[in-house]
Scaffold this motif. Structure first.
Motif, PDB file in Angstrom:
ATOM      1  N   LEU A 161      47.318  49.512  42.244  1.00 43.14           N
ATOM      2  CA  LEU A 161      46.859  48.794  41.063  1.00 43.14           C
ATOM      3  C   LEU A 161      45.825  49.613  40.291  1.00 43.14           C
ATOM      4  N   ALA A 162      45.004  50.363  41.036  1.00 42.89           N
ATOM      5  CA  ALA A 162      43.975  51.203  40.408  1.00 42.89           C
ATOM      6  C   ALA A 162      44.560  52.484  39.824  1.00 42.89           C
ATOM      7  N   GLY A 163      45.859  52.723  40.051  1.00 42.85           N
ATOM      8  CA  GLY A 163      46.504  53.909  39.497  1.00 42.85           C
ATOM      9  C   GLY A 163      46.298  55.167  40.318  1.00 42.85           C
ATOM     10  N   LYS A 164      45.844  55.008  41.557  1.00 45.99           N
ATOM     11  CA  LYS A 164      45.626  56.176  42.417  1.00 45.99           C
ATOM     12  C   LYS A 164      46.926  56.653  43.056  1.00 45.99           C
ATOM     13  N   VAL A 165      47.811  55.725  43.340  1.00 44.52           N
ATOM     14  CA  VAL A 165      49.098  56.075  43.946  1.00 44.52           C
ATOM     15  C   VAL A 165      50.200  55.305  43.232  1.00 44.52           C
ATOM     16  N   GLU A 166      51.450  55.740  43.450  1.00 41.52           N
ATOM     17  CA  GLU A 166      52.604  55.007  42.940  1.00 41.52           C
ATOM     18  C   GLU A 166      53.637  54.886  44.044  1.00 41.52           C
ATOM     19  N   LEU A 167      54.451  53.869  43.946  1.00 43.74           N
ATOM     20  CA  LEU A 167      55.474  53.606  44.953  1.00 43.74           C
ATOM     21  C   LEU A 167      56.850  53.909  44.366  1.00 43.74           C
ATOM     22  N   THR A 168      57.700  54.519  45.170  1.00 40.36           N
ATOM     23  CA  THR A 168      59.075  54.754  44.739  1.00 40.36           C
ATOM     24  C   THR A 168      60.024  54.223  45.804  1.00 40.36           C
ATOM     25  N   HIS A 169      61.157  53.722  45.353  1.00 44.82           N
ATOM     26  CA  HIS A 169      62.188  53.209  46.259  1.00 44.82           C
ATOM     27  C   HIS A 169      63.531  53.758  45.810  1.00 44.82           C
ATOM     28  N   GLN A 170      64.174  54.471  46.704  1.00 46.66           N
ATOM     29  CA  GLN A 170      65.455  55.123  46.385  1.00 46.66           C
ATOM     30  C   GLN A 170      65.298  56.027  45.150  1.00 46.66           C
ATOM     31  N   SER A 171      64.228  56.798  45.146  1.00 48.43           N
ATOM     32  CA  SER A 171      63.906  57.797  44.120  1.00 48.43           C
ATOM     33  C   SER A 171      63.516  57.212  42.767  1.00 48.43           C
ATOM     34  N   ALA A 172      63.483  55.893  42.651  1.00 49.52           N
ATOM     35  CA  ALA A 172      63.089  55.252  41.389  1.00 49.52           C
ATOM     36  C   ALA A 172      61.708  54.627  41.547  1.00 49.52           C
ATOM     37  N   LEU A 173      60.932  54.661  40.457  1.00 47.79           N
ATOM     38  CA  LEU A 173      59.606  54.070  40.485  1.00 47.79           C
ATOM     39  C   LEU A 173      59.713  52.581  40.786  1.00 47.79           C
ATOM     40  N   LEU A 174      58.917  52.112  41.738  1.00 44.94           N
ATOM     41  CA  LEU A 174      58.917  50.699  42.119  1.00 44.94           C
ATOM     42  C   LEU A 174      57.752  50.003  41.426  1.00 44.94           C
ATOM     43  N   ALA A 175      58.072  49.134  40.477  1.00 47.62           N
ATOM     44  CA  ALA A 175      57.030  48.397  39.756  1.00 47.62           C
ATOM     45  C   ALA A 175      56.291  47.480  40.727  1.00 47.62           C
ATOM     46  N   LEU A 176      54.987  47.343  40.532  1.00 43.82           N
ATOM     47  CA  LEU A 176      54.192  46.549  41.465  1.00 43.82           C
ATOM     48  C   LEU A 176      54.644  45.097  41.511  1.00 43.82           C
ATOM     49  N   ASP A 177      55.016  44.547  40.347  1.00 44.84           N
ATOM     50  CA  ASP A 177      55.427  43.145  40.342  1.00 44.84           C
ATOM     51  C   ASP A 177      56.795  42.925  40.999  1.00 44.84           C
ATOM     52  N   LYS A 178      57.443  44.024  41.398  1.00 42.48           N
ATOM     53  CA  LYS A 178      58.720  43.921  42.127  1.00 42.48           C
ATOM     54  C   LYS A 178      58.570  44.403  43.578  1.00 42.48           C
ATOM     55  N   ALA A 179      57.329  44.684  43.992  1.00 45.20           N
ATOM     56  CA  ALA A 179      57.111  45.366  45.276  1.00 45.20           C
ATOM     57  C   ALA A 179      56.835  44.426  46.448  1.00 45.20           C
ATOM     58  N   TYR A 180      56.592  43.152  46.194  1.00 50.60           N
ATOM     59  CA  TYR A 180      56.188  42.253  47.289  1.00 50.60           C
ATOM     60  C   TYR A 180      57.256  42.151  48.379  1.00 50.60           C
ATOM     61  N   GLU A 181      58.484  41.875  47.964  1.00 47.49           N
ATOM     62  CA  GLU A 181      59.558  41.672  48.963  1.00 47.49           C
ATOM     63  C   GLU A 181      59.813  42.938  49.788  1.00 47.49           C
ATOM     64  N   PRO A 182      59.992  44.116  49.150  1.00 43.13           N
ATOM     65  CA  PRO A 182      60.225  45.314  49.964  1.00 43.13           C
ATOM     66  C   PRO A 182      59.036  45.709  50.841  1.00 43.13           C
ATOM     67  N   LEU A 183      57.817  45.478  50.361  1.00 46.59           N
ATOM     68  CA  LEU A 183      56.637  45.820  51.169  1.00 46.59           C
ATOM     69  C   LEU A 183      56.522  44.939  52.413  1.00 46.59           C
ATOM     70  N   THR A 184      56.850  43.682  52.255  1.00 41.80           N
ATOM     71  CA  THR A 184      56.715  42.759  53.386  1.00 41.80           C
ATOM     72  C   THR A 184      57.942  42.760  54.293  1.00 41.80           C
ATOM     73  N   SER A 185      58.952  43.548  53.933  1.00 41.39           N
ATOM     74  CA  SER A 185      60.129  43.716  54.793  1.00 41.39           C
ATOM     75  C   SER A 185      59.908  44.945  55.679  1.00 41.39           C
ATOM     76  N   VAL A 186      59.792  44.730  56.979  1.00 39.57           N
ATOM     77  CA  VAL A 186      59.528  45.836  57.908  1.00 39.57           C
ATOM     78  C   VAL A 186      60.595  46.916  57.776  1.00 39.57           C
ATOM     79  N   LYS A 187      61.839  46.507  57.595  1.00 38.68           N
ATOM     80  CA  LYS A 187      62.946  47.460  57.491  1.00 38.68           C
ATOM     81  C   LYS A 187      62.798  48.344  56.252  1.00 38.68           C
ATOM     82  N   LYS A 188      62.400  47.749  55.119  1.00 39.04           N
ATOM     83  CA  LYS A 188      62.343  48.501  53.863  1.00 39.04           C
ATOM     84  C   LYS A 188      61.115  49.401  53.763  1.00 39.04           C
TER      85      LYS A 188
END
Length: 326
Positions: free
Chosen positions: A131-158
Motif C-alpha cells: 500500500l505504501a508503494g514499497k513493493v508490488e505483487l505479481t501473479h502469473q507475470s501480471a501485476l496483481l492489484a491490491l483490491d484483487k489480492a485478498y483471495e489469492p493471499l489468503t489461499s495457502v496454495k496460491k
C-alpha cells in the motif's frame, strides 16, 4: 509439601538452568514457557499483535482508497514499524541477490525462529508495504492489484504463485520534473512532494479529462462537428497514461509524453470551449446552412453581400478547426 518441592527444584529449560521467580507451581511453569518462547523466538516481540481481527484489517488495507494510501505512515506505531522493516529488509536482500521472492517464502521465513509470527500478521505487514508503494505483487507475470489480492493471499496454495518485487522508486530529479509538467499542463498544485501524492492528482485530472472527452464524443456523433480526430487521439493518450499500473510507471510515462500532452492540452481547451460554449451556435449554423439557406441558395448567390456572407459561413462550417471563428 508439593509447593515447597517446586520452590527448591532446579529447572532445566532449553538446556539452561532456570529458576523462575514465581510463588506457585502454575505460575512457575508459565514462566518457564515464557522463557522458552522468548529465547527461541527472540524477534517475536518485534511484532505488535493487531488489536482487531487480522483478516478484517488485511481486507481493509488491500481495499484502501487513495486518501488512505497517501496518509499511510509506515513509521507510525499502529503500522508495526519494526516488523515492517524486517519484512522489507528480507525482500531487499533477496532482490539484491537476484533471488525471486514469493509470498510463501515470507510466511515460511517469518513463522520460524527467531520470529514465530502468525501467517495472517505476515500478510498484513506485506499488504502495508504494498500500500505504501514499497513493493508490488505479481501473479502469473501480471501485476496483481491490491483490491484483487485478498483471495489469492489468503489461499495457502496460491501463495506459491504470488511474487513480491521491490517497486522502482522515482528519482528526485524526475519527480520534480513531473511535478513541474503537471503544474504547467494542468495548472494543478501538488499538496505535497511525494510520488504518491503526484500520482493521486494526476489520475484525478486525467480521469476528469477522459470523461470530458467521452462527453464531447457523444455530442460530436449527433451531427457534423469538428474535433473528432482530436477527441479520439486525446482519449488514446489519456488511457495510455491511466493504464500504467503504479505511480513509477505513470510518472515515467508522463515525462516521456510531455510534448504530446502539451499539444493535447491545447486541443482540449479548444474542444472544451466548443462543446460547452459554442455547441448551440454551431447547431444553429448547421441548421441555417443545411436547411434554411439551402432552399434559397441560388437566389442568395446572386446578391454579392449575401453571397459573401454565405461563403464565409460555409468556410467556417467546413473548417476542421473553426474555434476562433465562431
Amino acid at each position: 509439601g508439593f509447593e515447597e518441592l517446586f520452590q527448591t527444584a532446579t529447572f532445566s529449560v532449553i538446556g539452561d538452568d532456570h529458576t523462575p521467580k514465581s510463588a506457585t507451581p502454575s505460575t512457575m511453569i508459565k514462566a518457564c514457557y515464557s522463557y522458552v518462547i522468548e529465547n527461541t523466538f527472540s524477534k517475536l516481540k518485534l511484532l505488535k499483535t493487531t488489536p482487531s481481527e487480522v483478516l478484517h484489517e488485511l481486507r481493509a488495507v488491500l481495499n484502501a482508497d487513495d486518501i488512505a494510501q497517501t496518509g499511510l505512515d509506515l513509521n507510525d506505531e499502529g503500522a508495526n514499524p519494526e516488523a515492517v522493516r524486517e519484512i522489507d529488509t528480507f525482500i531487499t536482500m533477496k532482490t539484491e541477490l537476484n533471488q525471486s521472492v514469493y509470498v510463501r517464502d515470507l510466511t515460511q521465513h517469518f513463522s520460524k525462529r527467531p520470529f514465530g509470527w502468525p501467517d495472517n500478521e505476515i500478510l498484513l505487514l506485506l499488504a502495508r508495504l504494498a500500500l505504501a508503494g514499497k513493493v508490488e505483487l505479481t501473479h502469473q507475470s501480471a501485476l496483481l492489484a491490491l483490491d484483487k489480492a485478498y483471495e489469492p493471499l489468503t489461499s495457502v496454495k496460491k501463495r506459491n504463485e504470488i511474487r513480491v518485487k521491490k517497486r522502482k522508486q522515482i528519482g528526485d530529479e524526475q519527480l520534480n520534473r513531473a511535478i513541474k509538467i503537471t503544474k504547467q499542463l494542468f495548472n494543478k498544485t501538488i499538496p505535497g512532494s511525494s510520488e504518491k501524492e503526484l500520482d493521486v492528482v494526476l489520475r484525478a485530472e486525467l480521469n476528469r479529462r477522459k470523461q470530458a472527452l467521452i462527453d464531447f464524443n457523444s455530442k460530436s456523433e449527433t451531427g457534423y462537428y469538428p474535433g473528432k480526430k482530436e477527441i479520439a487521439s486525446g482519449v488514446q493518450l489519456v488511457e495510455a497514461l491511466l493504464e500504467q499500473g503504479n505511480s513509477y510507471n505513470l510518472i515515467q510515462k508522463l515525462i516521456d509524453s510531455a510534448k504530446e500532452l502539451e499539444d493535447f492540452v491545447e486541443d482540449f481547451e479548444d474542444l472544451d470551449d466548443f462543446y460547452n460554449k459554442q455547441f448551440n451556435i454551431w447547431k444553429a449554423l448547421e441548421q441555417a446552412l443545411n436547411q434554411e439557406f439551402s432552399l434559397n441558395w441560388e437566389v442568395l448567390e446572386k446578391d454579392d453581400k449575401a453571397a459573401d456572407a454565405l461563403h464565409q459561413l460555409d468556410s467556417i462550417y467546413q473548417n476542421k478547426s473553426p474555434y476562433g471563428q465562431i
